[in-house]
Structures are given as structure tokens and as C-alpha cells.
Design a protein around this motif. Structure first.
Motif, PDB file in Angstrom:
ATOM      1  N   MET A   1       0.822  -1.205   0.000  1.00 36.46           N
ATOM      2  CA  MET A   1       0.000   0.000   0.000  1.00 36.46           C
ATOM      3  C   MET A   1       0.861   1.262   0.000  1.00 36.46           C
ATOM      4  SD  MET A   1      -2.604   1.321   2.982  1.00 36.46           S
ATOM      5  CE  MET A   1      -1.197   1.660   4.071  1.00 36.46           C
ATOM      6  N   MET A   2       1.874   1.304   0.873  1.00 39.72           N
ATOM      7  CA  MET A   2       2.706   2.493   0.988  1.00 39.72           C
ATOM      8  C   MET A   2       3.503   2.737  -0.279  1.00 39.72           C
ATOM      9  SD  MET A   2       2.083   3.908   3.920  1.00 39.72           S
ATOM     10  CE  MET A   2       3.472   5.031   4.018  1.00 39.72           C
ATOM     11  N   TYR A   3       4.046   1.669  -0.843  1.00 36.94           N
ATOM     12  CA  TYR A   3       4.825   1.862  -2.070  1.00 36.94           C
ATOM     13  C   TYR A   3       3.921   2.323  -3.217  1.00 36.94           C
ATOM     14  CZ  TYR A   3       8.017   1.296  -5.917  1.00 36.94           C
ATOM     15  OH  TYR A   3       8.799   1.554  -7.014  1.00 36.94           O
ATOM     16  N   ASN A   4       2.735   1.738  -3.330  1.00 37.70           N
ATOM     17  CA  ASN A   4       1.805   2.139  -4.389  1.00 37.70           C
ATOM     18  C   ASN A   4       1.412   3.602  -4.267  1.00 37.70           C
ATOM     19  OD1 ASN A   4       1.804  -0.295  -5.677  1.00 37.70           O
ATOM     20  ND2 ASN A   4      -0.120  -1.004  -4.823  1.00 37.70           N
ATOM     21  N   GLN A   5       1.250   4.086  -3.045  1.00 41.20           N
ATOM     22  CA  GLN A   5       0.874   5.478  -2.852  1.00 41.20           C
ATOM     23  C   GLN A   5       1.949   6.431  -3.361  1.00 41.20           C
ATOM     24  OE1 GLN A   5      -0.103   5.829   1.324  1.00 41.20           O
ATOM     25  NE2 GLN A   5      -2.176   5.044   1.027  1.00 41.20           N
ATOM     26  N   LEU A   6       3.190   5.990  -3.322  1.00 41.99           N
ATOM     27  CA  LEU A   6       4.278   6.794  -3.874  1.00 41.99           C
ATOM     28  C   LEU A   6       4.391   6.630  -5.386  1.00 41.99           C
ATOM     29  CD1 LEU A   6       7.155   6.193  -1.281  1.00 41.99           C
ATOM     30  CD2 LEU A   6       5.834   8.286  -1.607  1.00 41.99           C
ATOM     31  N   ALA A   7       4.190   5.404  -5.856  1.00 47.33           N
ATOM     32  CA  ALA A   7       4.450   5.095  -7.262  1.00 47.33           C
ATOM     33  C   ALA A   7       3.329   5.521  -8.197  1.00 47.33           C
ATOM     34  CB  ALA A   7       4.715   3.599  -7.414  1.00 47.33           C
ATOM     35  N   LEU A   8       2.076   5.349  -7.789  1.00 47.72           N
ATOM     36  CA  LEU A   8       0.950   5.580  -8.713  1.00 47.72           C
ATOM     37  C   LEU A   8       0.850   7.022  -9.216  1.00 47.72           C
ATOM     38  CD1 LEU A   8      -1.809   3.277  -7.184  1.00 47.72           C
ATOM     39  CD2 LEU A   8      -0.400   2.892  -9.216  1.00 47.72           C
TER      40      LEU A   8
END
Length: 207
Positions: free
Chosen positions: A106-113
């Protein structure tokens, strides 16, 4: 001179908290790896993310930037937390591990998306590249969390975990290693559950 003497008597009150504290407060309280890592590398991390965002009109910036972001985040898991941090959540091993994996993804996706969204504005013809890359990085995110708890020892840096993590780093540049990661994820998942059971056995309702 008299005004200088009055300075210690003035009560200074900050109208707002520092931006890094505000952002750290947005991170879930039980995701201490990210809280600690962001606090340690906040300004370089922020400048890196903004640099990727504003450089996204260049084709290679976002794909390379996503990898660099992951490598920085990978360093958040270098040293294991105290056992009391695990126990404080009062979760059985399987639920604890699922929570940690979910948080990481979740945390990585929030940065990547957001970066991928801007990338599509300039390079929509290469839509497949971020999808493939993000899929690989999701596997790596799951891998590093499971690997950490497969060799978890409180307050220590696991040499075995660091060595096996290098395989994950290599798979970014050698995609043919990805199938091996799936096998290792399954293998180390059961090892992680057994290892966590030593600390979280009191909360396991299945025993």
C-alpha cells in the motif's frame, strides 16, 4: 540592550508543525520501518520523489526513479525492530505477516501511482512498461517483508536476510530471476510463520 534582556521572557509558539512531522504522522502507527526510514531520509527522499515527478516528461526518469525509490525503501528494513513492537499489535503470526505485506504494498503504491499517472500523460504509447515494472516491484515488496521475518531476530541485522535480499535487487536488472523469487516467497513464508510464532504464540487462536 533592554530589549535583549526581555527576549528570554517571550514565549515563542510555533503556528504549525514541520512538514516532515506532518507527513510522518500520515504513516500508519504500526509501520515503524517507514516512520523511522522517512524520518531519517526525509529531505533526500522528498527531493528524489519530486525530481522524478518533475522529470517525468523524460521517458526514462519514472521507470528508473521507481527502482531507485524501491532501493531507498529497501534500506528501511535493514535492522529488525524490538520484539515488543511485534507483541504490541497482539496479532497471530499469519495476520501479523499479512498486515506487514499489505502495508508495504500500500505504501509503495501510494508513492508510485502518482508518478505513473504523470508518466502516462507524456508517454501513453508505452503504457505497458510501468505496469510490468510495478508488478515486479510488488513481488519484491512482498519478498523483502517475508524474508525479514523469516530470519527475524530482535534489534539485529540479519546477515542471511541481507544476503538473500541481494537476489531481489539483482532480479530488477535480471528479470529471469523473478520465478525464483516466487519459489522463495512460498518457502520463506512458512519459515516466517514459524519464526514469528515464537514471539506471537500467545495471540494464535488456532493453537
Amino acid at each position: 540592550m533592554l530589549a535583549i534582556l526581555l527576549v528570554p521572557l517571550i514565549k515563542w509558539k510555533r503556528s504549525s508543525k514541520a512538514i516532515n512531522n506532518k507527513i510522518i504522522q500520515l504513516i500508519p502507527y504500526d509501520f515503524y520501518e517507514w516512520k523511522s526510514g522517512v524520518r531519517k531520509y526525509f529531505y533526500p527522499f522528498l527531493l528524489l520523489w519530486l525530481g522524478i515527478l518533475f522529470g517525468s516528461f523524460q521517458f526514462a526518469v519514472v521507470p528508473i526513479g521507481l527502482v531507485i525509490l524501491w532501493l531507498v525503501i529497501f534500506s528501511f528494513f535493514e535492522i529488525n525492530e524490538p520484539a515488543s513492537f511485534l507483541i504490541a499489535l497482539e496479532l497471530p503470526p499469519k495476520e501479523f505477516l499479512f498486515l506487514k505485506v499489505k502495508r508495504q504494498v500500500m505504501m509503495y503504491n501510494q508513492l508510485a501511482l502518482p508518478l505513473i499517472f504523470v508518466y502516462y500523460i507524456f508517454h501513453y504509447n508505452e503504457w505497458f512498461l510501468p505496469i510490468v515494472e510495478l508488478s515486479i516491484l510488488m513481488v519484491l515488496n512482498i519478498y523483502i517483508v517475508i524474508l525479514k521475518y523469516a530470519f527475524y531476530q530482535p534489534n539485529e541485522k540479519s546477515a542471511a536476510s541481507q544476503t538473500l535480499s541481494s537476489l531481489g535487487v539483482l532480479s530488477i536488472f535480471i528479470p529471469f530471476l523473478i520465478p525464483a523469487l516466487f519459489i522463495l516467497i512460498i518457502r520463506f513464508y512458512f519459515k516466517a510463520i514459524d519464526n514469528l510464532n515464537f514471539y506471537l504464540n500467545d495471540f494464535d487462536t488456532t493453537t
